[in-house]
Design a protein around this motif. Structure first.
Motif, PDB file in Angstrom:
ATOM      1  N   ASP A  78       1.400 -12.850  -1.131  1.00 28.36           N
ATOM      2  CA  ASP A  78      -0.937 -12.686  -1.279  1.00 28.36           C
ATOM      3  C   ASP A  78      -1.296 -11.561  -0.897  1.00 28.36           C
ATOM      4  OD1 ASP A  78      -0.102 -15.303  -2.692  1.00 28.36           O
ATOM      5  OD2 ASP A  78      -1.475 -16.620  -1.596  1.00 28.36           O
ATOM      6  N   GLN A  79      -1.133 -11.895   0.692  1.00 28.48           N
ATOM      7  CA  GLN A  79      -1.691 -10.262   1.407  1.00 28.48           C
ATOM      8  C   GLN A  79      -1.551  -8.953   0.970  1.00 28.48           C
ATOM      9  OE1 GLN A  79      -4.839 -11.357   2.323  1.00 28.48           O
ATOM     10  NE2 GLN A  79      -5.199 -13.378   3.163  1.00 28.48           N
ATOM     11  N   LEU A  80      -0.288  -9.650   0.722  1.00 27.47           N
ATOM     12  CA  LEU A  80       0.713  -7.975   0.134  1.00 27.47           C
ATOM     13  C   LEU A  80       0.183  -7.392  -1.167  1.00 27.47           C
ATOM     14  CD1 LEU A  80       2.380  -5.814   2.047  1.00 27.47           C
ATOM     15  CD2 LEU A  80       4.206  -6.882   0.906  1.00 27.47           C
ATOM     16  N   SER A  81       0.545  -8.039  -1.798  1.00 24.69           N
ATOM     17  CA  SER A  81      -0.001  -8.149  -2.910  1.00 24.69           C
ATOM     18  C   SER A  81      -1.647  -8.020  -3.450  1.00 24.69           C
ATOM     19  CB  SER A  81       0.345  -9.145  -4.084  1.00 24.69           C
ATOM     20  OG  SER A  81      -0.017  -8.823  -5.406  1.00 24.69           O
ATOM     21  N   TYR A  82      -2.991  -8.079  -2.263  1.00 25.07           N
ATOM     22  CA  TYR A  82      -3.508  -8.242  -2.792  1.00 25.07           C
ATOM     23  C   TYR A  82      -3.971  -6.587  -2.297  1.00 25.07           C
ATOM     24  CZ  TYR A  82      -8.439  -8.194  -2.200  1.00 25.07           C
ATOM     25  OH  TYR A  82     -10.100  -8.134  -1.921  1.00 25.07           O
ATOM     26  N   THR A  83      -3.365  -6.546  -0.816  1.00 29.95           N
ATOM     27  CA  THR A  83      -4.064  -4.937  -0.398  1.00 29.95           C
ATOM     28  C   THR A  83      -3.443  -3.686  -1.208  1.00 29.95           C
ATOM     29  OG1 THR A  83      -3.043  -6.317   2.055  1.00 29.95           O
ATOM     30  CG2 THR A  83      -2.968  -3.716   1.506  1.00 29.95           C
ATOM     31  N   PHE A  84      -2.175  -3.576  -1.896  1.00 26.92           N
ATOM     32  CA  PHE A  84      -1.671  -2.477  -3.044  1.00 26.92           C
ATOM     33  C   PHE A  84      -2.343  -3.051  -4.132  1.00 26.92           C
ATOM     34  CE2 PHE A  84       2.056  -2.895  -0.089  1.00 26.92           C
ATOM     35  CZ  PHE A  84       2.968  -1.146   0.106  1.00 26.92           C
ATOM     36  N   ARG A  85      -2.501  -3.745  -4.610  1.00 25.88           N
ATOM     37  CA  ARG A  85      -3.168  -3.732  -5.984  1.00 25.88           C
ATOM     38  C   ARG A  85      -5.016  -2.984  -5.562  1.00 25.88           C
ATOM     39  NH1 ARG A  85      -3.446  -8.563  -7.078  1.00 25.88           N
ATOM     40  NH2 ARG A  85      -5.064  -9.829  -5.551  1.00 25.88           N
ATOM     41  N   TYR A  86      -5.550  -3.602  -4.156  1.00 21.21           N
ATOM     42  CA  TYR A  86      -6.908  -2.676  -3.751  1.00 21.21           C
ATOM     43  C   TYR A  86      -6.335  -1.469  -3.797  1.00 21.21           C
ATOM     44  CZ  TYR A  86     -11.415  -2.162  -1.070  1.00 21.21           C
ATOM     45  OH  TYR A  86     -12.299  -1.651  -0.759  1.00 21.21           O
ATOM     46  N   ILE A  87      -5.286  -0.956  -2.879  1.00 22.97           N
ATOM     47  CA  ILE A  87      -5.214   0.315  -3.443  1.00 22.97           C
ATOM     48  C   ILE A  87      -4.969   1.175  -4.507  1.00 22.97           C
ATOM     49  CG2 ILE A  87      -3.926   1.842  -1.880  1.00 22.97           C
ATOM     50  CD1 ILE A  87      -2.857   0.236  -0.084  1.00 22.97           C
ATOM     51  N   ILE A  88      -4.739   0.197  -5.624  1.00 24.46           N
ATOM     52  CA  ILE A  88      -4.480   0.731  -6.333  1.00 24.46           C
ATOM     53  C   ILE A  88      -5.656   0.409  -7.633  1.00 24.46           C
ATOM     54  CG2 ILE A  88      -3.102   1.334  -8.711  1.00 24.46           C
ATOM     55  CD1 ILE A  88      -0.676  -0.118  -7.243  1.00 24.46           C
ATOM     56  N   GLN A  89      -6.483  -0.131  -7.133  1.00 21.46           N
ATOM     57  CA  GLN A  89      -7.180   0.057  -7.965  1.00 21.46           C
ATOM     58  C   GLN A  89      -8.798   0.651  -7.620  1.00 21.46           C
ATOM     59  OE1 GLN A  89      -8.332  -4.238  -8.699  1.00 21.46           O
ATOM     60  NE2 GLN A  89      -6.771  -4.860  -9.656  1.00 21.46           N
ATOM     61  N   ASN A  90      -8.689   0.664  -6.783  1.00 21.28           N
ATOM     62  CA  ASN A  90      -9.657   1.780  -5.770  1.00 21.28           C
ATOM     63  C   ASN A  90      -9.774   3.042  -5.463  1.00 21.28           C
ATOM     64  OD1 ASN A  90     -11.868  -0.741  -5.957  1.00 21.28           O
ATOM     65  ND2 ASN A  90     -10.422  -1.741  -4.569  1.00 21.28           N
ATOM     66  N   ASN A 102      -4.533  13.136  -1.125  1.00 20.92           N
ATOM     67  CA  ASN A 102      -3.657  12.792   0.036  1.00 20.92           C
ATOM     68  C   ASN A 102      -3.711  11.267   1.143  1.00 20.92           C
ATOM     69  OD1 ASN A 102      -2.501  15.892   0.556  1.00 20.92           O
ATOM     70  ND2 ASN A 102      -4.680  15.584   1.190  1.00 20.92           N
ATOM     71  N   MET A 103      -5.063  10.767   0.305  1.00 20.00           N
ATOM     72  CA  MET A 103      -5.505   9.586   0.549  1.00 20.00           C
ATOM     73  C   MET A 103      -3.918   8.207   0.257  1.00 20.00           C
ATOM     74  SD  MET A 103      -8.780   7.542  -0.567  1.00 20.00           S
ATOM     75  CE  MET A 103      -8.041   7.288  -2.160  1.00 20.00           C
ATOM     76  N   LEU A 104      -3.941   8.354  -1.066  1.00 23.59           N
ATOM     77  CA  LEU A 104      -3.326   7.424  -2.391  1.00 23.59           C
ATOM     78  C   LEU A 104      -1.903   7.732  -1.394  1.00 23.59           C
ATOM     79  CD1 LEU A 104      -3.931   7.755  -5.212  1.00 23.59           C
ATOM     80  CD2 LEU A 104      -5.149   6.505  -4.353  1.00 23.59           C
ATOM     81  N   VAL A 105      -1.458   8.560  -1.344  1.00 23.81           N
ATOM     82  CA  VAL A 105       0.175   8.908   0.023  1.00 23.81           C
ATOM     83  C   VAL A 105       0.211   8.608   0.828  1.00 23.81           C
ATOM     84  CG1 VAL A 105       1.705  10.531   0.212  1.00 23.81           C
ATOM     85  CG2 VAL A 105       0.426  11.348  -1.641  1.00 23.81           C
TER      86      VAL A 105
END
Length: 438
Positions: A290-302, A255-258
């Protein structure tokens, strides 16, 4: 399910109470059987005649610790008194007895008491013996009483396992001791002089060592069983809770990822980017990417991480909040004030995302009345707060975001979060974990 569990507890307690009652009365049951066998043997069967004679002098009764006795006469002679006679006639140690006797069936054995004529100088009244209950009736009363006593004690003691705490268990033990004392006082006993079954406190002698021994045995066994029962129940509850938390953890992560990579947020981000491109804000557009890319990368990695440092989470919060600030230009502000000493403290990853998203989603944001979201640390707790300004048309809400956040916090840290929406401010306090020792 709860009613079924209570029913199974009652059945189990009843079965254990039956076992305790049988064990407590085993010696009594055995004695009844032995006495009946002895009476049958001593009668010699049909057609068997024995010589009986009366002794006119009195003998003094000496009761042995094993339950039988002897009439000892002044000349040194002695007459054997079987245990069943002592019990049935209510004879006591030291009584002066004049009786009829018969010879022993064994060669060289002591003569055996046949019938009592006088006791302590008074004629013995056999009529009162017919008012006595039979030995099987007494046995049935004993079985039922100890069955009831054990069931009551077990019910008191095992009830504490549902909301177990040591204080609650000790209180149950104390109550069971009180119940045992009360039941000891109302236990059925047979008066030797009248043959009536009365309650113990009415018998005239409250201290009956055999009754006290039996009640103490039932209490001790109930205490030991209840302790074992509580420990087993607690272990089962821990196993069930672990399974539940594992399943809940998988559901929460999903649910968190979705919820975090939802299409609505993604489309709004692309619309904001398109606006920057159309207005030729090239530098802002690059920063936004850059910020959008960092946001999604952080969500996917963590997304599968448990604990992460506050410094990394704040860096994500700055990138995530930047996306909203572009969308709500000069109308949304994030006040982040965190002492550098706390940056190495830890918290579950992606804890700030639902709080920031909820603040933006459920509050009115205008240029004349901008929204300020505060992020700070107070007494080892991360505090996120914002003023409550509900929209005229509230956004639909399921409450899953905050519930997931609370469940994740309990699962990972074992500590609960605090949510407060009083005084016109919505505040969430998240207890931080100290840095791991190196």
């Amino acid at each position: 399910m709860r009613a079924l569990s209570r029913y199974s507890d009652v059945v189990l307690n009843l079965l254990v109470a039956v076992a305790i009652s049988l064990v407590v009365n085993f010696s009594y049951l055995l004695l009844v059987l032995v006495e009946q066998s002895s009476e049958t043997t001593s009668s010699g069967g049909p057609g068997h005649e024995q010589r009986v004679w009366e002794r006119r002098d009195e003998g003094r009764l000496a009761v042995h610790a094993d339950g039988y006795g002897y009439l000892v006469y002044a000349g040194g002679d002695s007459v054997y008194v079987p245990p069943q006679n002592l019990r049935w006639l209510g004879l006591e140690d030291g009584d002066r007895i004049r009786a009829d006797i018969r010879p022993s069936r064994r060669s060289g054995g002591h003569p055996v008491l046949k019938e009592v004529r006088t006791r302590n100088g008074e004629e013995f009244d056999y009529s009162r013996l017919y008012n006595r209950p039979s030995q099987w009736t007494e046995l049935l009363l004993q079985l039922l009483f100890y069955l009831f006593m054990s069931f009551v004690l077990l019910t008191i003691l095992t009830d504490s396992h549902r909301r177990y705490s040591m204080r609650r268990y000790i209180r149950s033990c104390l109550w069971s001791c009180v119940a045992a004392v009360v039941l000891y006082c109302v236990a059925p006993v047979t008066e030797w002089h009248s043959g009536r079954v009365v309650l113990n406190f009415m018998s005239g002698r409250m201290f009956d060592y055999m009754l006290l021994l039996k009640c103490s045995f039932a209490l001790v066994v109930s205490l030991l069983y209840s302790r074992l029962y509580v420990l087993i129940s607690q272990r089962q509850l821990v196993e069930v809770e672990n399974e539940r938390l594992k399943n809940e953890n998988l559901t929460t992560r999903y649910n968190m990822l979705v919820g975090q990579i939802n299409p609505h947020f993604f489309f709004n981000s692309l619309n904001s980017l398109a606006m920057l491109v159309r207005e030729k804000h090239d530098q802002k557009a690059l920063t936004y990417i850059d910020q959008l890319s960092y946001t999604f990368r952080y969500i996917i990695q963590n997304g599968q991480s448990t604990l992460i440092t506050l410094g990394e989470e704040l860096k994500f919060a700055e990138a995530y909040s930047y996306l909203f600030k572009i969308r709500y230009a000069d109308k949304l502000y994030f006040d982040i004030e965190v002492d550098s000493d706390y940056l190495c403290w830890r918290l579950p990853a992606l804890s700030l995302q639902p709080l920031i998203g909820n603040a933006v989603k459920h509050n009115t944001i205008t240029r004349s009345n901008p929204l300020h979201v505060s992020i700070r640390v107070e007494d080892g707790r991360l505090v996120v707060s914002n003023p409550l300004r509900p929209k005229l048309e509230p956004e639909p809400s399921t409450g899953i975001g905050l519930e997931n956040l609370r469940n994740r916090w309990l699962l990972i840290t074992g500590r609960d979060i605090e949510i407060d929406d009083s005084d016109g401010t919505f505040t969430v306090r998240l207890p931080l974990e100290p840095p791991a020792a190196r």
